[in-house]
Design an enzyme around this catalytic site. Structure first.
Site, mmCIF file in Angstrom:
data_model
loop_
_atom_site.group_PDB
_atom_site.id
_atom_site.type_symbol
_atom_site.label_atom_id
_atom_site.label_comp_id
_atom_site.label_asym_id
_atom_site.label_seq_id
_atom_site.Cartn_x
_atom_site.Cartn_y
_atom_site.Cartn_z
ATOM 1 N N SER A 60 0.825 -1.203 0.000
ATOM 2 C CA SER A 60 0.000 0.000 0.000
ATOM 3 C C SER A 60 0.862 1.257 0.000
ATOM 4 O O SER A 60 2.050 1.240 0.319
ATOM 5 C CB SER A 60 -0.918 0.003 1.211
ATOM 6 O OG SER A 60 -1.636 -1.199 1.260
HETATM 7 N N1 SAH Z 1 -0.912 -4.128 3.700
HETATM 8 C C1 SAH Z 1 -0.303 -4.886 2.638
HETATM 9 C C2 SAH Z 1 -1.229 -4.883 1.465
HETATM 10 C C3 SAH Z 1 -1.113 -6.085 0.643
HETATM 11 S S1 SAH Z 1 -2.313 -6.181 -0.656
HETATM 12 C C4 SAH Z 1 1.031 -4.270 2.285
HETATM 13 O O1 SAH Z 1 1.178 -3.060 2.489
HETATM 14 O O2 SAH Z 1 1.902 -4.969 1.783
HETATM 15 C C5 SAH Z 1 -3.599 -7.126 0.107
HETATM 16 C C6 SAH Z 1 -3.274 -8.529 0.468
HETATM 17 O O3 SAH Z 1 -4.497 -9.139 0.865
HETATM 18 C C7 SAH Z 1 -2.725 -9.390 -0.665
HETATM 19 O O4 SAH Z 1 -1.492 -9.906 -0.289
HETATM 20 C C8 SAH Z 1 -3.770 -10.482 -0.841
HETATM 21 O O5 SAH Z 1 -3.218 -11.748 -1.170
HETATM 22 C C9 SAH Z 1 -4.415 -10.517 0.527
HETATM 23 N N2 SAH Z 1 -5.758 -11.082 0.565
HETATM 24 C C10 SAH Z 1 -6.796 -10.929 -0.293
HETATM 25 N N3 SAH Z 1 -7.874 -11.613 0.120
HETATM 26 C C11 SAH Z 1 -7.532 -12.222 1.286
HETATM 27 C C12 SAH Z 1 -8.208 -13.086 2.216
HETATM 28 N N4 SAH Z 1 -9.477 -13.456 2.038
HETATM 29 N N5 SAH Z 1 -7.525 -13.519 3.286
HETATM 30 C C13 SAH Z 1 -6.241 -13.165 3.504
HETATM 31 N N6 SAH Z 1 -5.545 -12.365 2.673
HETATM 32 C C14 SAH Z 1 -6.177 -11.882 1.576
#
Ligand code: SAH
Length: 215
Positions: A60
């Site tokens: 993010s």
């Molecule tokens: N806060 C993180 C954002 C990553 S993007 C950062 O700054 O790196 C969002 C993440 O949510 C992705 O890695 C994706 O695989 C995960 N995601 C999506 N649906 C999900 C679910 N149902 N359970 C767990 N993780 C999930």
């Protein structure tokens, strides 16, 4: 621009977006976002933009991380659930402001990488879990705070049930590939109060554990 100038610009930009909590500004200044990035993207760690990480996901944008963290109103007594570990960057920030963070990721590669990184850098109050975070963590519930870093089409009811009365949830709501709304939700004994924070774009919240190629 050298790194110090870039950092100053980043922090000023975050302040301009209305973030006033000095604890959060200090943490963003101190935690090197570069360690959560790979290869060429490391050089862009101080830019206020989302960047690609493995498994087609994104880290993010720092100002959005700051905004979401501020809206969670964390205290050192909080037990936090994060859905979507991704790179672990947001997790690291949450860990500095709360008692314990349970973070769930559906991609095994991302979960393992973030776990290793967070351990290596000495974050001790984080539990990383492989799973579908939209189901929450039954045996650890209820949580004081819940944050989703992937966009749901609706508020996951299981997560709402796993939020304590008096608790706060911050999450993006909306369809994939379109503008979504960042929401702060507060649960009281009698009602749920919603506040819109901003328009955002997040990767979608998906069901189940991701299939891993070659596994
Ligand atoms: N806060 C993180 C954002 C990553 S993007 C950062 O700054 O790196 C969002 C993440 O949510 C992705 O890695 C994706 O695989 C995960 N995601 C999506 N649906 C999900 C679910 N149902 N359970 C767990 N993780 C999930």
């Amino acid at each position: 621009m050298n790194d110090n100038e870039k950092k100053l610009k980043l922090i000023l930009g975050i302040k301009k977006r209305g973030i006033k909590d000095n604890r959060i500004l200090n943490i963003i200044e101190t935690i090197d976002r570069g360690i959560f990035l790979d290869g060429i993207f490391k050089a862009r760690s101080l830019d206020d933009v989302p960047l690609p990480i493995k498994c087609g996901q994104t880290i993010s944008q720092p100002s959005v991380v700051a905004m979401m963290t501020e809206k969670l109103k964390l205290t050192k007594r909080c037990k936090v659930l994060e859905v979507g570990t991704g790179s672990g960057y947001q997790t690291a920030i949450l860990s500095k402001l709360s008692r314990r963070v349970y973070t769930v990721e559906r991609h095994e590669n991302l979960k393992k990488k973030a776990e290793k990184l967070l351990n290596y850098h000495g974050f001790k109050n984080i539990t990383t879990i492989l799973g579908d975070g939209s189901l929450g963590i039954e045996k650890q519930a209820p949580f004081d705070r819940i944050i989703l870093t992937a966009a749901a089409e609706d508020i996951p009811q299981i997560l709402l049930q796993q939020l304590k009365i008096g608790g706060i949830m911050v999450l993006p709501i909306g369809l994939p590939q379109s503008d979504q709304t960042l929401i702060q939700l507060r649960k009281t004994a009698t009602q749920v109060i919603y506040d819109e924070i901003a328009k955002v774009r997040f990767v979608p919240l998906l069901e189940g554990i991701a299939f891993q190629k070659g596994a």
